[in-house]
Design an enzyme around this catalytic site. Sequence first.
Site, PDB file in Angstrom:
ATOM      1  N   VAL A 195      33.189  37.819  41.151  1.00  0.00           N
ATOM      2  CA  VAL A 195      33.851  37.554  39.938  1.00  0.00           C
ATOM      3  C   VAL A 195      33.970  36.054  39.669  1.00  0.00           C
ATOM      4  O   VAL A 195      34.429  35.497  40.530  1.00  0.00           O
ATOM      5  CB  VAL A 195      35.246  38.304  39.879  1.00  0.00           C
ATOM      6  CG1 VAL A 195      36.119  38.115  38.680  1.00  0.00           C
ATOM      7  CG2 VAL A 195      34.773  39.854  39.899  1.00  0.00           C
ATOM      8  N   ALA A 222      36.782  31.906  41.812  1.00  0.00           N
ATOM      9  CA  ALA A 222      35.892  32.972  41.900  1.00  0.00           C
ATOM     10  C   ALA A 222      36.170  33.905  43.263  1.00  0.00           C
ATOM     11  O   ALA A 222      36.957  33.176  43.916  1.00  0.00           O
ATOM     12  CB  ALA A 222      34.590  32.548  41.719  1.00  0.00           C
ATOM     13  N   LYS A 223      35.603  34.954  43.477  1.00  0.00           N
ATOM     14  CA  LYS A 223      35.813  35.539  44.670  1.00  0.00           C
ATOM     15  C   LYS A 223      34.696  36.652  44.547  1.00  0.00           C
ATOM     16  O   LYS A 223      33.971  37.086  43.624  1.00  0.00           O
ATOM     17  CB  LYS A 223      36.803  36.567  44.631  1.00  0.00           C
ATOM     18  CG  LYS A 223      37.452  36.671  46.126  1.00  0.00           C
ATOM     19  CD  LYS A 223      38.287  35.607  46.645  1.00  0.00           C
ATOM     20  CE  LYS A 223      38.535  35.815  48.220  1.00  0.00           C
ATOM     21  NZ  LYS A 223      39.289  34.768  48.806  1.00  0.00           N
ATOM     22  N   GLY A 224      34.408  37.193  45.803  1.00  0.00           N
ATOM     23  CA  GLY A 224      33.127  38.165  45.810  1.00  0.00           C
ATOM     24  C   GLY A 224      33.681  39.161  47.199  1.00  0.00           C
ATOM     25  O   GLY A 224      34.453  38.697  48.006  1.00  0.00           O
TER      26      GLY A 224
END
Length: 424
Positions: free
Chosen positions: A69, A114-116
Site C-alpha cells: 500500500v 507505505a507498507k506491505g
Amino acid sequence: MNHTVASYLDPSNLGAWGTYLEQVDRVTPYLGHLSRWVETLKRPKRSLIVDVPIELDSGAIAHFEGYRVHHNLARGPGKGGIRYHPGVTLSEVMALSAWMSIKTAVVNVPFGGAKGGIRVDPKTLSRGELERMTRRFTSEINMMIGPQKDIPAPDVNTNGQIMAWMMDTYSVNQAHTTTGVVTGKPISLGGSLGRSDATGRGVFVIACEAYANAGFDISEARVAIQGLGNVGWEAARLFAQAGAKVVAVQDHSCSLYNPIGFNVPELLKHVSLAREIKGFAGEPLSASDFWAIPCDILVPAALESQITKDNANSIQAKLIVEGANGPTTPQADDILRDKGVTVVPDVIANAGGVTVSYFEWVQDFSSFFWTEDEINQRLDKIMIDAFKVIVDVANTHNVSYRTATFIVGCERILTAREMRGLYP
Ligand code: NAD
C-alpha cells in the site's frame, strides 16, 4: 454511511485502520485551512493485492495473499516495512502505511508512507520456501517499488536476509544491482551500521527526553517492557545501561516480574538462546497483571491494540513510550489522559528505524558509508529535535503528545499536498 464513502473509511469495523482514522479526526480541528485537504489522509493513494504462488518442498502448490500500500507520496517516495504474519490484512497494512506517512513527516525525512505484508506464518515454511515466497512477492509488487518510488524494509518476522532476497530479485529484474531499493539490508550489501538497533535506541532516547521533561531522572526509573524483539531488546539494554531498573517483561511466551530489577544482560543472553523469556528467573505474572505492575515507564514493543479500555485503568506507569505501532486504542488514550499518564506516540517514539533507513538510502546513493558513531549522533539529534517541536506544539495547543505529533505530521503532509496542487 454515506454512499460516496469507501468501505475502508468506516472506523467502526476496522481495527488498526479505524484507530488511525479516529486519530486523524481528532487533529482535524487544529489543521486550520489545511483541513480542506484532510480527506487525502483518509484514503490510501494506491493499494495492491497480489497472489503469491509457490511450490512447497513437498511438491504441492501453495498460494499466499500479499499486499503493498502507498498511503501518501506527497513528500517523497514510499517508505515502510514488509510484515509476514498470519494476521496480516489489507486494512492492517493500510493503517501501518498511514502511520509511516505521519512518522516520516514528523522526523522530517523526505519520504511518504507505505507498507506491505503477506498473510503467512513464516515459521511453517522451510528456508527455501521462504526465499521462493519472498522472491515471487517482490516480482509481484515490482511495479510499486524502486529506490525513487517506494523502499521496503523489515518489519515483524522479516529481516536482513529477506531484504537481501528482495534486493537481489529487484536487481535481477532491472539487470543492474540496485542496493537502494530496500533498507535494513546486511552491512555487506549496502546496509547501514546502527540500523538494527535504531528503533530501540530511538525509543530509549525519547523516553529519556520525556521523563526528564516530567522532572524525573532516568537512572531512577522502573521500566516494564512488552516484547524483547528488534525494538524491545535494544531499548531494554540501553535502559539498563543508563541505570534504570527493568522490573517487568512480557513476550509471546509469558510475563515475568522482578521488583528489584532483572539482570538485563543475562535476560537478553537467555532470550538470544531460547528465543523467548520463558525459563528466565522471575515472578510469573498473568498477561493482564503485567499491565498493572508498579513501574514508572511502560514500553509496549510487541503488537497493535495491546492497551485497551480493558487494561488502561490498571496501568500505574507515569509515562508510556510506544515502541510498537498502534499499541494503544483511542478509548485507552482517553482513559490514560484522564488518569494523568503521559503517552509518547509510536509515530515519534519508534521513528528511529525509519530515520536510519533514510541514512542507509542516502549512503547507498552516494556509495559512501558513515561510522556507527556518526549514525547514532545524527539519529539522536533528529529524534530529540523532532520531540522538542512536538513538546512546543503540545504546550501551545494544550493537547496530548499524540495530538501534537499528528498535528505536526498532518500539517507537513498537507502543506506538501497543497503546494503541489491537484492534477489535472
Ligand atoms: P519482533 O518480531 O522482533 O519482536 C516482537 C516481540 O513481541 C517478541 O519479543 C515477541 O515475543 C513479542 N510478542 C509477540 N506476540 C506477543 C503477544 N501476544 N504478547 C506479548 N508479546 C508478544 O518485532 P519488532 O521488529 O521488535 O517489532 C515490534 C513492534 O515494533 C511492531 O509493532 C513493529 O511494527 C514495530 N516497529 C518495529 C520497527 C523495527 O525497526 N523493527 C520499527 C518501527 C516499529
